[in-house]
Design a protein around this motif. Structure first.
Motif, PDB file in Angstrom:
ATOM      1  N   PHE A  23       0.868  -1.177   0.000  1.00  0.00           N
ATOM      2  CA  PHE A  23       0.000   0.000   0.000  1.00  0.00           C
ATOM      3  C   PHE A  23       0.897   1.216   0.000  1.00  0.00           C
ATOM      4  CE2 PHE A  23      -2.925   3.108   1.738  1.00  0.00           C
ATOM      5  CZ  PHE A  23      -4.121   2.726   1.168  1.00  0.00           C
ATOM      6  N   ARG A  27       0.779   6.264   4.070  1.00  0.00           N
ATOM      7  CA  ARG A  27      -0.353   6.082   4.993  1.00  0.00           C
ATOM      8  C   ARG A  27       0.149   6.194   6.436  1.00  0.00           C
ATOM      9  NH1 ARG A  27      -1.755   0.386   4.341  1.00  0.00           N
ATOM     10  NH2 ARG A  27       0.211   0.348   5.395  1.00  0.00           N
ATOM     11  N   ARG A  42      -6.972   9.117  13.288  1.00  0.00           N
ATOM     12  CA  ARG A  42      -7.476   8.579  12.014  1.00  0.00           C
ATOM     13  C   ARG A  42      -6.306   8.530  11.034  1.00  0.00           C
ATOM     14  NH1 ARG A  42      -7.211  13.155  14.054  1.00  0.00           N
ATOM     15  NH2 ARG A  42      -9.399  13.701  14.231  1.00  0.00           N
ATOM     16  N   PHE A  43      -6.492   7.730   9.964  1.00  0.00           N
ATOM     17  CA  PHE A  43      -5.430   7.655   8.955  1.00  0.00           C
ATOM     18  C   PHE A  43      -5.525   8.835   7.997  1.00  0.00           C
ATOM     19  CE2 PHE A  43      -5.487   3.212  10.240  1.00  0.00           C
ATOM     20  CZ  PHE A  43      -4.135   2.979  10.370  1.00  0.00           C
ATOM     21  N   VAL A  44      -4.367   9.283   7.533  1.00  0.00           N
ATOM     22  CA  VAL A  44      -4.298  10.240   6.428  1.00  0.00           C
ATOM     23  C   VAL A  44      -3.149   9.793   5.524  1.00  0.00           C
ATOM     24  CG1 VAL A  44      -5.237  12.234   7.697  1.00  0.00           C
ATOM     25  CG2 VAL A  44      -2.764  11.848   7.671  1.00  0.00           C
ATOM     26  N   LEU A  45      -3.006  10.473   4.402  1.00  0.00           N
ATOM     27  CA  LEU A  45      -1.876  10.184   3.511  1.00  0.00           C
ATOM     28  C   LEU A  45      -0.892  11.348   3.556  1.00  0.00           C
ATOM     29  CD1 LEU A  45      -3.676   8.652   0.395  1.00  0.00           C
ATOM     30  CD2 LEU A  45      -2.426   7.445   2.188  1.00  0.00           C
ATOM     31  N   TYR A  57      -3.325  16.723   3.606  1.00  0.00           N
ATOM     32  CA  TYR A  57      -4.405  17.603   3.127  1.00  0.00           C
ATOM     33  C   TYR A  57      -5.747  17.118   3.634  1.00  0.00           C
ATOM     34  CZ  TYR A  57      -1.037  19.951   0.252  1.00  0.00           C
ATOM     35  OH  TYR A  57       0.045  20.704  -0.138  1.00  0.00           O
ATOM     36  N   THR A  58      -6.656  18.059   3.834  1.00  0.00           N
ATOM     37  CA  THR A  58      -7.968  17.699   4.364  1.00  0.00           C
ATOM     38  C   THR A  58      -8.956  18.851   4.210  1.00  0.00           C
ATOM     39  OG1 THR A  58      -9.018  16.596   6.260  1.00  0.00           O
ATOM     40  CG2 THR A  58      -7.579  18.467   6.764  1.00  0.00           C
ATOM     41  N   SER A  62     -13.488  19.736   8.827  1.00  0.00           N
ATOM     42  CA  SER A  62     -13.525  18.379   9.391  1.00  0.00           C
ATOM     43  C   SER A  62     -13.206  18.438  10.887  1.00  0.00           C
ATOM     44  CB  SER A  62     -12.510  17.483   8.684  1.00  0.00           C
ATOM     45  OG  SER A  62     -11.194  17.936   8.937  1.00  0.00           O
ATOM     46  N   ARG A  63     -13.480  17.338  11.516  1.00  0.00           N
ATOM     47  CA  ARG A  63     -13.203  17.276  12.964  1.00  0.00           C
ATOM     48  C   ARG A  63     -11.732  17.518  13.266  1.00  0.00           C
ATOM     49  NH1 ARG A  63     -14.549  12.686  17.419  1.00  0.00           N
ATOM     50  NH2 ARG A  63     -13.185  13.601  18.977  1.00  0.00           N
ATOM     51  N   LYS A  64     -10.837  16.878  12.469  1.00  0.00           N
ATOM     52  CA  LYS A  64      -9.400  17.022  12.727  1.00  0.00           C
ATOM     53  C   LYS A  64      -8.970  18.473  12.576  1.00  0.00           C
ATOM     54  CE  LYS A  64      -8.647  14.414   8.940  1.00  0.00           C
ATOM     55  NZ  LYS A  64      -9.948  14.800   8.291  1.00  0.00           N
ATOM     56  N   GLN A 121     -16.931  17.109   4.845  1.00  0.00           N
ATOM     57  CA  GLN A 121     -16.293  16.050   5.633  1.00  0.00           C
ATOM     58  C   GLN A 121     -16.582  16.187   7.128  1.00  0.00           C
ATOM     59  OE1 GLN A 121     -11.893  15.796   6.040  1.00  0.00           O
ATOM     60  NE2 GLN A 121     -12.102  13.821   5.039  1.00  0.00           N
ATOM     61  N   SER A 122     -16.970  15.069   7.722  1.00  0.00           N
ATOM     62  CA  SER A 122     -17.248  14.902   9.159  1.00  0.00           C
ATOM     63  C   SER A 122     -18.612  15.444   9.590  1.00  0.00           C
ATOM     64  CB  SER A 122     -16.147  15.509  10.048  1.00  0.00           C
ATOM     65  OG  SER A 122     -14.878  15.099   9.627  1.00  0.00           O
TER      66      SER A 122
HETATM   67  C1  LIG Z   1      -5.557   4.932   4.304  1.00  0.00           C
HETATM   68  C2  LIG Z   1      -6.410   6.149   4.528  1.00  0.00           C
HETATM   69  C3  LIG Z   1      -5.961   7.384   4.094  1.00  0.00           C
HETATM   70  C4  LIG Z   1      -6.722   8.539   4.321  1.00  0.00           C
HETATM   71  N1  LIG Z   1      -6.226   9.745   3.923  1.00  0.00           N
HETATM   72  C5  LIG Z   1      -6.901  10.882   4.222  1.00  0.00           C
HETATM   73  C6  LIG Z   1      -6.322  12.162   3.950  1.00  0.00           C
HETATM   74  O1  LIG Z   1      -5.195  12.279   3.446  1.00  0.00           O
HETATM   75  N2  LIG Z   1      -7.071  13.269   4.270  1.00  0.00           N
HETATM   76  C7  LIG Z   1      -8.300  13.171   4.854  1.00  0.00           C
HETATM   77  O2  LIG Z   1      -8.918  14.205   5.103  1.00  0.00           O
HETATM   78  N3  LIG Z   1      -8.854  11.982   5.151  1.00  0.00           N
HETATM   79  C8  LIG Z   1      -8.188  10.827   4.850  1.00  0.00           C
HETATM   80  N4  LIG Z   1      -8.728   9.605   5.174  1.00  0.00           N
HETATM   81  C9  LIG Z   1     -10.024   9.568   5.887  1.00  0.00           C
HETATM   82  C10 LIG Z   1      -9.770   9.838   7.387  1.00  0.00           C
HETATM   83  O3  LIG Z   1      -9.243   8.671   8.021  1.00  0.00           O
HETATM   84  C11 LIG Z   1     -11.029  10.302   8.149  1.00  0.00           C
HETATM   85  O4  LIG Z   1     -12.047   9.358   8.031  1.00  0.00           O
HETATM   86  C12 LIG Z   1     -11.553  11.654   7.643  1.00  0.00           C
HETATM   87  O5  LIG Z   1     -10.497  12.529   7.310  1.00  0.00           O
HETATM   88  C13 LIG Z   1     -12.442  12.333   8.697  1.00  0.00           C
HETATM   89  O6  LIG Z   1     -11.723  12.449   9.891  1.00  0.00           O
HETATM   90  P1  LIG Z   1     -12.151  13.538  11.013  1.00  0.00           P
HETATM   91  O7  LIG Z   1     -13.648  13.448  11.143  1.00  0.00           O
HETATM   92  O8  LIG Z   1     -11.442  13.122  12.259  1.00  0.00           O
HETATM   93  O9  LIG Z   1     -11.703  14.878  10.539  1.00  0.00           O
HETATM   94  C14 LIG Z   1      -7.990   8.432   4.954  1.00  0.00           C
HETATM   95  C15 LIG Z   1      -8.440   7.189   5.385  1.00  0.00           C
HETATM   96  C16 LIG Z   1      -7.672   6.061   5.174  1.00  0.00           C
HETATM   97  C17 LIG Z   1      -8.189   4.727   5.664  1.00  0.00           C
END
Ligand SMILES: Cc1cc2nc3c(=O)[nH]c(=O)nc-3n(C[C@H](O)[C@H](O)[C@H](O)COP(=O)(O)O)c2cc1C
Length: 193
Positions: A23, A27, A42-45, A57-58, A62-64, A121-122
């Protein structure tokens, strides 16, 4: 390996993982805390790193992102199964510049750009059809004009004050190296596993 360049070391570990991980190596789990100190993860990239820090990026609603507005500190953790390496990063958080975010957004495929526009988002979603309808609306809206970055979407950079490398070893005698920022450089100590 004792040295005082954790970003260089991260670069080498990242390249090693990128060769073997099934993958995307970028991650990572992102931990934030709200104004009351309650954690959330939570996961991000990871979309970039250099001497200035680690970028993801996001959506700014969102919550984060709300956590980070109230409490601009975060932690990341990577685990690369194939190389047996964990990296933990801790630091303070700022938004990346509009220019940097615009350039990254422009590199995304159209589907991802339209989804960024369509997703609150969220926030609570009453019905998946509502989201589908929003995506369809965005498709129309950006039919003849470029889908530029939404004002509510962008990047955060974690400026690290601590980076820890953990390497898997036999009998749980893992190697741990903690780098801490001090003055204008880094110091490095070993930790018990
Ligand atoms: C492998 C993976 C990568 C992710 N990458 C991102 C990312 O780069 N940015 C993002 O906003 N959410 C990403 N997500 C979704 C977040 O895990 C999360 O569900 C979403 O950002 C909302 O989170 P929050 O409510 O805490 O803000 C990813 C999820 C997974 C499983």
């Amino acid at each position: 390996m004792k040295e005082n360049d954790p970003i260089g070391r991260f670069e080498r570990e990242y390249a090693r993982a990128a060769e073997s991980e099934p993958f995307e190596g970028g991650r990572c789990a992102l931990a934030t805390a709200d104004a009351q100190g309650r954690p959330s993860v939570r996961f991000v990239l990871l979309k970039g790193f250099d001497a200035r820090g680690f970028v993801f990026y996001t959506n700014f609603d969102s919550r984060k992102a709300r956590d980070l507005e109230d409490n601009p500190h975060a932690a990341l953790v990577f685990h690369w199964h194939t190389t047996g390496v964990q990296v933990r990063v801790r630091g303070s958080v700022t938004r990346v510049s509009d220019e940097e975010a615009d350039a990254y957004f422009a590199s995304r495929d159209l589907g991802s750009r339209l989804s960024a526009w369509a997703s609150k988002q969220s926030a609570e979603l009453d019905d998946p059809k509502t989201l589908e309808a929003k995506v369809a609306k965005m498709k129309k809206r950006f039919e003849d004009v470029p889908a530029v970055r939404p004002p509510f979407w962008g990047g955060f950079r974690i400026t690290p004050d601590a980076i820890e490398f953990w390497e898997n070893r036999d009998d749980r005698l893992h190697d741990r190296w903690l780098y801490r920022r001090g003055g204008d450089g880094w110091s490095c100590v070993r930790l018990y596993p």
